[in-house]
Structures are given as C-alpha cells and as structure tokens.
Design a protein around this motif. Structure first.
Motif, PDB file in Angstrom:
ATOM      1  N   SER A   1       0.817  -1.225   0.000  1.00 40.38           N
ATOM      2  CA  SER A   1       0.000   0.000   0.000  1.00 40.38           C
ATOM      3  C   SER A   1       0.844   1.266   0.000  1.00 40.38           C
ATOM      4  CB  SER A   1      -0.945  -0.004   1.200  1.00 40.38           C
ATOM      5  OG  SER A   1      -0.183  -0.041   2.385  1.00 40.38           O
TER       6      SER A   1
ATOM      7  N   CYS B   1       2.318   2.905   2.272  1.00 41.78           N
ATOM      8  CA  CYS B   1       2.094   3.853   3.359  1.00 41.78           C
ATOM      9  C   CYS B   1       3.417   4.120   4.063  1.00 41.78           C
ATOM     10  CB  CYS B   1       1.122   3.266   4.377  1.00 41.78           C
ATOM     11  SG  CYS B   1      -0.484   2.969   3.690  1.00 41.78           S
TER      12      CYS B   1
ATOM     13  N   ILE C   1       1.056   7.297  10.174  1.00 40.95           N
ATOM     14  CA  ILE C   1       0.360   6.745   9.005  1.00 40.95           C
ATOM     15  C   ILE C   1      -1.075   7.297   9.055  1.00 40.95           C
ATOM     16  CG2 ILE C   1      -0.522   4.649   7.889  1.00 40.95           C
ATOM     17  CD1 ILE C   1       1.952   3.208   8.844  1.00 40.95           C
TER      18      ILE C   1
ATOM     19  N   SER D   1      -5.102   6.169   4.835  1.00 47.44           N
ATOM     20  CA  SER D   1      -4.299   5.232   4.030  1.00 47.44           C
ATOM     21  C   SER D   1      -4.908   3.824   4.050  1.00 47.44           C
ATOM     22  CB  SER D   1      -2.874   5.201   4.551  1.00 47.44           C
ATOM     23  OG  SER D   1      -2.890   4.749   5.868  1.00 47.44           O
ATOM     24  N   HIS D   2      -4.453   2.987   3.101  1.00 49.39           N
ATOM     25  CA  HIS D   2      -5.064   1.655   2.941  1.00 49.39           C
ATOM     26  C   HIS D   2      -4.150   0.545   3.473  1.00 49.39           C
ATOM     27  CE1 HIS D   2      -8.059   3.682   0.562  1.00 49.39           C
ATOM     28  NE2 HIS D   2      -7.087   4.219  -0.183  1.00 49.39           N
ATOM     29  N   LEU D   3      -3.582   0.793   4.601  1.00 52.34           N
ATOM     30  CA  LEU D   3      -2.671  -0.203   5.207  1.00 52.34           C
ATOM     31  C   LEU D   3      -3.460  -1.438   5.650  1.00 52.34           C
ATOM     32  CD1 LEU D   3       0.334  -0.559   6.136  1.00 52.34           C
ATOM     33  CD2 LEU D   3      -0.435   0.164   8.383  1.00 52.34           C
TER      34      LEU D   3
END
Lengths: 163, 280
Positions: free
Chosen positions: B178, B180, B199, B203-205
């Motif tokens: 992702s 991040c 983070i 975000s798409h962690l």
C-alpha cells in the motif's frame, strides 16, 4: 645363641622382602640403598666371618629367587659376607662403641662395594660401561647404603653394637 | 686324618666360603636346568604378584594426583572442544548469511555480536569490527532477515550498535504493497514488537503487510525488511500500527554492516534554507 640365630634368619627374610619390594624402588641415578648389606655387616661385626658369610649366602638365595638371577646374587652376597667378616670385633675386645661403629660403617662400604663389583661383572642389563657401573654406580650405591646405615644406627643399631 | 681335621678347623671359614662360592657357581652353570628354571619362574611370579599389589596400593595413594591430572586433561579437552564448537557455529552463521540467495552480501562488512545489553527499555549491541575494518558511524547493521540497527560509536576494533529495539532509534519505513509511509520506533516492552507512527487514517494499510526501510531514511539504504504489520488501531488522525520485527534479537550472532549511504547533496539541500530560492 640358637635364639639369636633363629631371630637373625627371620630378620634376614623380612629384610630381603623389604629390600626387594620396598627399598629397591627408592632409586636415585638408578641406584638404591641396600638393607641386606647393612644387616650382613652388622652380623659380621657382632658374630664374625663364618656367620656373615653364611647369612650372605642365605640372603643371596632369597633375593636371587625373587630377582631371578640366583647364582650371581648368591655369589655376590657370599663375597659380601666374607669381606664384611674381616671387620669383626671379638666379644672380648676392648673396642669402644665408636670404634665398633666405625668398623660397622667400613664393613658396609667395602663389603657393599665388593658385592656390587661382582654383580656388575656378571650382569649388566643396561649395557653401561663396566668402569662406570663398578666405580661410579658402585660408589654411589655404597654412599646411599652408608647413609641408610647411619640412620638405622642412630635409631636401632647403636645399642646393639655397643653391647 | 687328624691333619685334615686340624686343617679344616683352622681354615673352616675359607672352606665355607669356597663351598658357598662353589654352590653359587654351580647355580650359575645350571641355571637353565628344569628345576632351577621352575624355582626362578615361581620366584619371579611371586615377586610380580607382590609388586602388582604394591603398585595397586601406590596407585590408590596417588589417586588424588591422578584425579588432578585427569582434571587438567579434561580442562584442556574442554577448551579445545569449546574452541572447535564456537568456530563451527561462527562458520555456520557466516555460511548462512553468504548463502542467502535473496540477499547479496558482497560489499557488506561481516561482524560478530560480542556483547549485548538487553532490558525492557534500553538495548545496545557491540560488534567486533571497528574503524580498522572500515566501520563508520551511522552505517546500517542488518542480517538477511532484516534491519538490526545503526552504528552509533566506533573504536579501532569494535563498534556500538543501536538496535531497532532501542527507544531512541527511529527509521523511516514504508509498507510494500500500500506504500504507506511512517516512522518506526520502539517504545519498550516486548522485544519483537515495534510501532509505526504518522500513518494517516486515510491510508489503505492492511494486516500482514511487509514493512521495509524507505528512501527517506538518512542512514539506511531502502528496501531492508523491518517486519510485518500485526495490529492496526485507528486514532483521530493517524493509525497506531504494531509491527512484528523481522529480526530475532535474542539469537543474533552474526551481522552485516552496509556501506555508508553518502548523499551529501540531499543532506545539504534539506538543511540549507537559502537554496530554496534557486529551486524556484
């Protein structure tokens, strides 16, 4: 006299065993002191040449059997007893205790050296030169033996010799 | 006859001596005869028996010396064994690092961890390579599994390494799928869990994502594995992310020291504010 002789024979047996299994291990320069020589010298001074020669012969038989070299050791011990006999102090003599002791030590040194010479002449397992074997090792052995004789004289033999 | 007896009594000592000597010579001459050989053999057997018993007795008395001697031999053998075993372990670890196909160890300096200070707050490592081996301050220390730490002090033959699991350690990281970015640090406690900060919550962690060092790091080269995400806790603006560290610090023995990342222009441009005008 018979009692003394019997006692001497028993003592000879004990001393032979002590010599063979004990004192022969106390080596220094391949030489060890000899208790049988001391005993024979003592007998020679006290009882005379015949007795010392006979006891030398008997001691030779005993140690010869144990060491496996009978004939030669019998001969050496007989010679030892015979030579030591010349240092006999007769009972009726007026020798002092000091003189008797001196004769005893002389008998130890000379008779021991002669016995060692006889053995060295007939048996040399280490292949040493006869002169070295007889003179150096012979004298060294006599020295060790006389040191042991002095010690034994100090503790046990002094009184017996003086009688 | 009378003469003979007189002679015998006069010289009986000499005769006795001669007789004894004669017997002795006879024994010498006949020493190989069966009876005498048997007598001699029996005598020797008895003598050997007594000698053996005496030797056993002497051995018993010398048991203490024998024990001391055996202890000395044991110590010597143990020293040798330890030396051989240590060398074998070192060699095995070295081979393991060099044979790792996913990792090119050429250009790296190999070192051994010779001391460590571990606690729940402050950890430090000491490696057996110093400036004589080309080690410099701020070099990255790693193993094929991942990032270990950074060099913070160097002597002639040793270097002090601040590991990831030190509360003062911080490194810029990035998640590999992702992308991040965040700042990894360790806040104490478990030695296998570190935290990534900054983070954004947008975000798409995801869990189990791999975390590696980023190019933003001032000392570390990029792409060194650091760990994987094991917990994501959303906060107001940022996530609090727990990362399971890739390196097992409890069994660390051999490490690699990466060459120093030299980017003077980058350092200069980030620190010098007067240059801003020239860019624009």
């Amino acid at each position: 006299m018979t009692t003394k002789l019997s006692l001497s024979i028993v003592l000879l047996c004990i001393i032979s065993l002590v010599q063979e299994f004990g004192l022969s291990r106390l080596t220094l320069f391949n030489v060890s002191p000899d208790a049988i020589t001391i005993f024979i010298a003592f007998l020679a001074v006290k009882f005379g040449q015949k007795t010392s020669t006979s006891f030398g012969f008997m001691g030779g038989i005993l140690t010869g059997i144990l060491s496996g070299n009978m004939g030669l050791i019998m001969l050496a011990r007989t010679v030892e007893g015979f030579i030591a006999g010349y240092f006999h102090v007769p009972e009726d003599s007026h020798a002092t205790a000091k003189q008797k002791q001196r004769r005893f030590f002389s008998a130890v040194v000379i008779a021991g050296f002669c016995a060692n010479t006889v053995i060295a002449a007939g048996f040399n397992p280490q292949g040493l030169s006869p002169v070295y074997r007889i003179v150096v090792l012979g004298l060294l052995e006599s020295l060790f033996t006389v040191i042991l004789a002095v010690i034994l004289n100090w503790f046990f033999l002094k009184k017996s010799l003086a009688d | 006859m009378r003469k003979f007896f007189t002679f015998f009594f006069k010289y009986n000592t000499y005769l006795l001596f001669v007789i004894y000597c004669g017997i002795a010579f006879l024994f010498m001459r006949l020493q190989n005869e069966a009876t005498l050989t048997k007598l001699r053999t029996n005598g020797l057997e008895f003598s050997s028996f007594i000698n053996e018993k005496l030797m056993n007795l002497t051995w018993l008395f010398n048991l203490s010396n024998e024990n001391d001697r055996l202890m000395r031999v044991n110590t010597e053998l143990l020293t040798r064994l330890l030396h051989v075993e240590t060398s074998a372990i070192d060699e095995r670890n070295r081979t393991k690092i060099l044979n790792d196909s996913t990792f090119n160890a050429s250009g790296f300096i190999m070192a051994r961890v010779v001391d460590r200070k571990f606690s729940d707050r402050d950890n430090m490592l000491l490696i057996n390579a110093g400036w004589k081996n080309g080690i410099k301050k701020d070099m990255t220390v790693l193993v094929p599994e991942g990032l270990v730490g950074r060099v913070i002090a160097v002597s002639e033959h040793y270097a002090k390494v601040m590991p990831v699991i030190n509360t003062d350690f911080k490194v810029s990281v990035v998640s590999d799928s992702s992308n991040c970015m965040g700042l990894l640090s360790w806040s104490g406690g478990k030695e296998f869990i570190a935290q990534v900060e900054h983070i954004p919550i947008s975000s798409h962690l995801k869990l189990n994502e791999r975390i590696v060092t980023s190019d933003f790091s001032t000392f570390s080269i990029r792409g060194i594995p650091v760990g994987k995400v094991v917990r994501i806790i959303p906060d107001k603006l940022f996530y609090t992310v727990d990362v399971w560290l890739a390196v097992d610090f409890s069994s660390l023995s051999q490490v690699l020291v990466a060459p120093l990342k030299i980017e003077p222009e980058k350092v200069q441009i980030t620190s010098d504010s007067t240059l801003n005008e020239q860019f624009f």
